[in-house]
Design a protein around this motif. Structure first.
Motif: not given
Length: 485
Positions: A128-131, A187-192, A246-247
């Motif tokens: 959720d936090a990544v989205l 990158r966030f979506l890849d990590a997800f 990523d952050a």
């Protein structure tokens, strides 16, 4: 039996209760209480699986489900207080459940451990936090696209080494930031995707002897698949470190954008003016209008990068599998994600409200011999090898500096002192507007090329928005089923 205050659920091995100082030192409740909702969801999935696999009696499973739903409702209403005599959110939830429904609550932990429980809870929290972070970064990209759309023909100096280099459009400059943030969001979506595998059922480290169905719990919680190795599942935190990285990349991109806007907002540049709503005054100097949002965002970068370093150092020397050190994995990345999400949302507002000083930007392009490369390119069209043309233009620039004159103001005779091949068409070749429009290679700064960039970036934003929507919809549908069926 409900444990006494200061004792853990698993205290049978010990003769004496936990010392208050030990409890205070080991407690993670201040941090992991943020995962209370996800702990309840994980438990709902787990108990439904235990019932389906006939591992615990159906009536006990139903009682547990009913109690967990009540806890979820209490949490939603804000009435679920945490007991700080218990060391973490997982223990709190199990104790509250057992207090509510009796001994059947003690059967909830069958076939799992706190080790796989916490890894699962944290992954659900991070999804959720990544989205949310992707949504915030994409919002900033949208603001940059809007500025680019409205300033396709505005020309300003492009810089290398913070020196005037070549003329570019403001649209091209804004799109450079947009594509950079786009990679950050992706990158966030890849990590997800990489972390979206469910550890639940790995138990302490070796799996369990109970005939559990890990695919069922994985599906119930909206994960792609169960994790493949129980030791790796409970002992690895590379998914946390990757998100912290990523952050950090988002923070660095934010800092770079802020640095430019702060410079552009200064009296020396005067390229832009920031909106009053996102600026502050001085306690002593009434004339001041400070770009505090941009400065604070730039300043928060250090903490985000520090969180990445903390994760790397925490995990660098750990043997497999679970170690208590991993309790320290949550706060750094939780803080990082909140920081970059908040900063991206604020900077979207700053960017969307800046006032552009178009005349000042164009004026600045008339200093620093920003069209020197175009003069060299002009000589190349006359048959001069580029390296030789480079030297000729260098001599021309030196002459201009010594005589305090710009390239645009040289006469044709003065140009011909350096190369007899120069003709009257040179003045069109080095006109700043033409310099920009001729750079129409793919990815270049011409308005035609920039139109393509804006279109591509907008398509990327739409793709991300749809990806976030679909992922969020799937997760929410899982919560709805767990709470309502």
């Amino acid at each position: 039996m409900i444990p006494m205050a200061g004792k853990a659920l698993w205290s049978g091995r010990f003769k004496d209760g936990m010392d208050d100082s030990t409890l205070e030192f080991t407690s993670s409740l201040d941090v992991d209480s943020k995962m209370a909702f996800y702990d309840i969801m994980g438990s709902l999935a787990h108990v439904r699986m235990l019932k389906a696999c006939k591992i615990i009696p159906a009536e006990d499973a139903d009682s547990i489900v009913g109690g967990l739903k009540k806890l979820a409702h209490q949490l939603e209403e804000g009435g679920l207080d945490m007991d700080y005599s218990l060391e973490d959110v997982h223990t709190n939830m199990e104790v509250k459940l057992t207090e509510m429904i009796g001994p059947a609550g003690g059967k909830l932990h069958t076939g799992r451990s706190r080790n796989d429980q916490v890894a699962t809870d944290f992954k659900m929290y991070l999804r959720d936090a990544v989205l949310n972070a992707v949504e915030a970064v994409n919002g900033l990209i949208r603001s940059l696209q809007d500025v680019a759309n409205g300033n396709r023909d505005v020309i300003l100096p492009g810089y290398t080494h913070m020196q005037h280099a070549q003329p570019v459009t403001l649209a091209h400059h804004m799109m450079a930031h947009a594509f950079r943030f786009g990679r950050d969001a992706d990158r966030f979506l890849d990590a997800f995707e990489r972390m979206n595998k469910c550890p639940l059922g790995s138990a302490a480290l070796a799996g369990t002897t109970y005939p559990i169905d890990r695919k069922m719990t994985s599906d119930l919680l909206g994960f792609r698949d169960p994790t493949e190795n129980s030791m790796d599942s409970v002992g690895s935190r590379d998914f946390v470190t990757e998100i912290a990285f990523d952050a950090s990349m988002v923070a660095i991109s934010l800092s770079s954008l802020c640095e430019e806007l702060i410079l552009w907002n200064s009296q020396e540049f005067k390229y832009i003016e920031m909106d009053d709503r996102y600026s502050t005054g001085s306690s002593i100097m009434p004339q001041k209008k400070n770009p505090d949002i941009a400065e604070l965002t730039r300043g928060k970068t250090g903490g985000v990068i520090g969180s990445l370093v903390a994760m790397l150092m925490t995990t660098k020397g750990l043997p497999l599998s679970y170690n208590r050190d991993l309790q320290e994995d949550k706060k750094p990345v939780m803080d990082s994600l909140k920081t970059v999400t908040d900063c991206a949302r604020m900077m979207a507002k700053v960017v969307s409200t800046i006032k552009i000083n178009e005349s000042r930007m164009l004026e600045a392009t008339n200093s620093g011999f920003i069209n020197a490369t175009d003069l060299a390119d002009y000589l190349v069209t006359k048959g001069v090898p580029f390296r030789e043309a480079h030297g000729i233009v260098g001599e021309t620039v030196r002459y201009c500096i010594e005589n305090k004159i710009s390239l645009d103001n040289l006469t044709l005779d003065q140009f011909r002192k350096f190369s007899p091949l120069v003709d009257s068409d040179v003045f069109s070749a080095i006109a700043v507007k033409n310099c920009v429009e001729r750079r129409d290679s793919y990815g270049g700064t011409s308005p035609a090329s920039t139109d393509v960039e804006i279109t591509l970036s907008m398509q990327d934003s739409m793709r991300r928005e749809e990806d976030v929507r679909m992922k969020d919809q799937l997760i929410q549908s899982c919560w709805d089923k767990l709470l309502n069926e």
